[in-house]
Design an enzyme around this catalytic site. Structure first.
Site, short mmCIF file in Angstrom:
data_model
loop_
_atom_site.label_atom_id
_atom_site.label_comp_id
_atom_site.label_asym_id
_atom_site.label_seq_id
_atom_site.Cartn_x
_atom_site.Cartn_y
_atom_site.Cartn_z
N TRP A 80 64.49 0.98 33.21
CA TRP A 80 63.29 0.72 33.60
C TRP A 80 63.05 1.54 34.96
CZ3 TRP A 80 59.25 -2.59 32.60
CH2 TRP A 80 59.52 -3.36 31.70
N CYS A 117 50.71 25.94 53.03
CA CYS A 117 51.70 24.72 53.04
C CYS A 117 53.23 25.17 52.88
CB CYS A 117 51.73 23.95 51.64
SG CYS A 117 49.89 23.01 51.54
N ASP A 152 39.09 22.18 53.12
CA ASP A 152 39.43 21.27 54.36
C ASP A 152 38.17 20.95 55.29
OD1 ASP A 152 42.17 21.54 53.34
OD2 ASP A 152 42.80 22.52 55.04
N GLU A 179 35.95 36.88 56.29
CA GLU A 179 37.11 36.01 56.70
C GLU A 179 37.64 36.64 58.12
OE1 GLU A 179 40.54 34.17 57.70
OE2 GLU A 179 39.48 33.71 55.75
N ARG A 220 56.71 -4.67 38.00
CA ARG A 220 57.01 -5.87 37.77
C ARG A 220 57.04 -6.68 38.59
NH1 ARG A 220 62.37 -5.64 33.79
NH2 ARG A 220 61.96 -7.87 33.62
N VAL A 251 32.08 34.83 61.13
CA VAL A 251 30.67 34.37 60.98
C VAL A 251 30.39 33.48 62.10
CG1 VAL A 251 28.92 32.99 59.77
CG2 VAL A 251 30.45 34.57 58.33
N ALA A 288 41.93 29.31 49.97
CA ALA A 288 41.91 28.62 48.62
C ALA A 288 40.51 28.44 48.13
CB ALA A 288 42.79 27.33 48.83
N SER A 342 43.96 34.10 50.22
CA SER A 342 44.62 33.43 49.16
C SER A 342 46.12 33.25 49.54
CB SER A 342 44.29 34.05 47.80
OG SER A 342 43.09 34.23 47.33
#
Length: 460
Positions: free
Chosen positions: A442, A49, A291, A39, A450, A86, A15, A45
């Site tokens: 409401w 989730c 992250d 990578e 409230r 890396v 991401a 990409s």
């Protein structure tokens, strides 16, 4: 390549990394900026989730979770190197050392600008048998595929999930959809430690109703295996639980091994520290996001590690803008998250009670029961809303919501109010949309506001 004026190196192609690379490419032409992305996995990409829904069969194909393929990125003049890890960042010489995982060859690549988007790593406790066949973490698409392969080839139908956070409860539901008997072991008294225990109890009841066995206050001591080295049970201080497959859903930590070795600044949670533009503190030409960083909690004023894709994508856009010659900032978060457990929607934003206490805040709490629609409208579903407010000022501190259809996304009302530093009294005047199919007159969040106003007046 010699014609290009600068080189951007990105570590991590999910991401944050690819959002940063893509945004930088949009803002800087190919002759102005060379972009190299490393990578260690085989995908770019993608939506981590979505992995539980793929495992559970709600998402049919793995590739549905991939937003943009490697070839699509390469077509935009991004040198994307998959299966390349890396190993070292040399800040003084402005270069990184990487290894091709296929050939084993290593090489140095210089950079003018560097983006660290190494993500998070799953917590994998040092337990006997934790690396046995049939024990799975679920962090990447490769992890998801490995788990599916096990589920489709294992003869037994007993699963144990260790951990009852977001991933743990989502994976428990996915395994139920797969026809497994599921036991969830968790150290907490109630599942979903991101909620207060009284709200977590609502989640536990829903999971039990689906046939999931929940064992709280469970300390796992070992994973036991058979003669062939496959998992056969999970041992705890209270006893053993038979298992043909084990899923670890204990949580994640920032993956900052490279950053730590390079001497870059880390926070108390182990994540990289950045400024508002996502530059690593003290380093003009190094950015970090996703992250692997810590972010400012706008409610408590403290830095936290909150690994969510929403933040990671924003970080990437901000980093790419800065690298491409623009300017953008990430002011912080309020800690909003939403999840689905069975037919239950679970949402939270802001502080829990223990967060408020840790921040030294005096607070009041209220809990209300309401419905997602007007009570007389068909299929109105119940929901529980818990709200925290600062005792003296009435400033909203946090909201948790557990309910059926229409409950979860109501947390966004509270997220906006927290960002705006509204009081609960100010919230009661919000002009929210109303029609019987969508809400009572409401809204449940305003009913809680409230009630919180009354409690602040009574105790403040």
């Amino acid at each position: 390549m010699s014609e290009r004026s600068e080189r951007l190196v990105v570590i991590g192609a999910d991401a944050t990394g690819m959002s940063a690379a893509s945004q930088a490419r949009r803002m800087a032409g190919p002759r102005e900026l060379e972009i190299v992305v490393f990578e260690r996995g085989g995908f770019t990409s993608y939506s981590a989730c979505g992995i539980p829904y793929w495992v559970g069969g709600l998402v049919a194909e793995r590739d549905a979770l991939i937003a943009r393929t490697a070839d699509e990125h390469r077509a935009r003049d991004i040198d994307l190197r998959l299966h390349t890890e890396v190993l070292e960042i040399d800040v003084a010489e402005r270069r990184v050392r990487a290894r091709d995982l296929g050939s084993g060859a290593e090489s140095w690549t210089g950079y003018d600008k560097l983006v660290i988007a190494t993500g998070a790593r799953p917590v994998r406790p040092a337990l006997p048998g934790v690396d046995a066949a049939g024990v799975h973490g679920v962090q990447t698409l490769d992890d998801g595929q490995a788990l599916i392969d096990t589920l489709t080839t294992t003869e037994g139908k007993r699963a144990v999930v260790v951990g009852a956070g977001y991933i743990g409860v989502e994976m428990a539901e996915a395994l139920i959809h797969r026809g497994y008997q599921v036991t969830v072991l968790d150290r907490g008294a109630e599942p979903m430690s991101t909620l207060d225990p009284d709200m977590g109890a609502l989640v536990r009841r829903a999971m039990c109703g689906l046939g999931i066995q929940i064992v709280g206050a469970a300390e796992v001591t070992a994973i036991r295996t058979d003669e062939a080295g496959r998992v056969r049970s999970v041992a705890t201080t209270e006893g053993d639980y038979p298992a043909d497959v084990v899923v670890l859903g204990i949580g994640v930590r920032p993956e900052t091994t490279l950053a730590r070795a390079a001497g870059l600044p880390l926070g108390e949670h182990g994540g990289l520290l950045t400024d508002l533009s996502m530059r690593v503190r003290g380093h003009e030409d190094i950015w970090a996001g996703g992250d692997c960083v810590e972010v400012l909690d706008l409610v408590s004023g403290r830095h936290r590690h909150i690994p969510l894709g929403t933040h990671a994508n924003k970080h990437g856009q901000i980093i790419g803008a800065g690298i491409g010659g623009g300017y953008a900032t990430f002011p912080g978060v309020v800690g909003t998250a939403v999840s689905k457990v069975c037919d239950l929607e679970v949402a939270r934003t802001g502080l829990r009670e223990k967060d408020a206490r840790a921040a030294g805040l005096q607070y009041v709490t209220v809990t209300v029961e309401s419905t997602s629609r007007a009570g007389y409208y068909p299929d109105a579903a119940s929901m529980t809303v818990k709200m925290l407010a600062e005792r003296r000022t009435g400033r909203l501190l946090g909201v948790q919501i557990v309910g059926r259809e229409g409950a979860g996304k109501r947390v966004d009302i509270a997220a906006v109010a927290l960002t705006a530093r509204m009081t609960v009294e100010e919230m009661t005047a919000l002009d929210l949309g109303y029609a019987p199919p969508y809400s009572p007159v409401w809204d449940p969040v305003l009913v809680a506001a409230r009630k919180a106003v009354s409690e602040v007046r009574r105790r403040g």
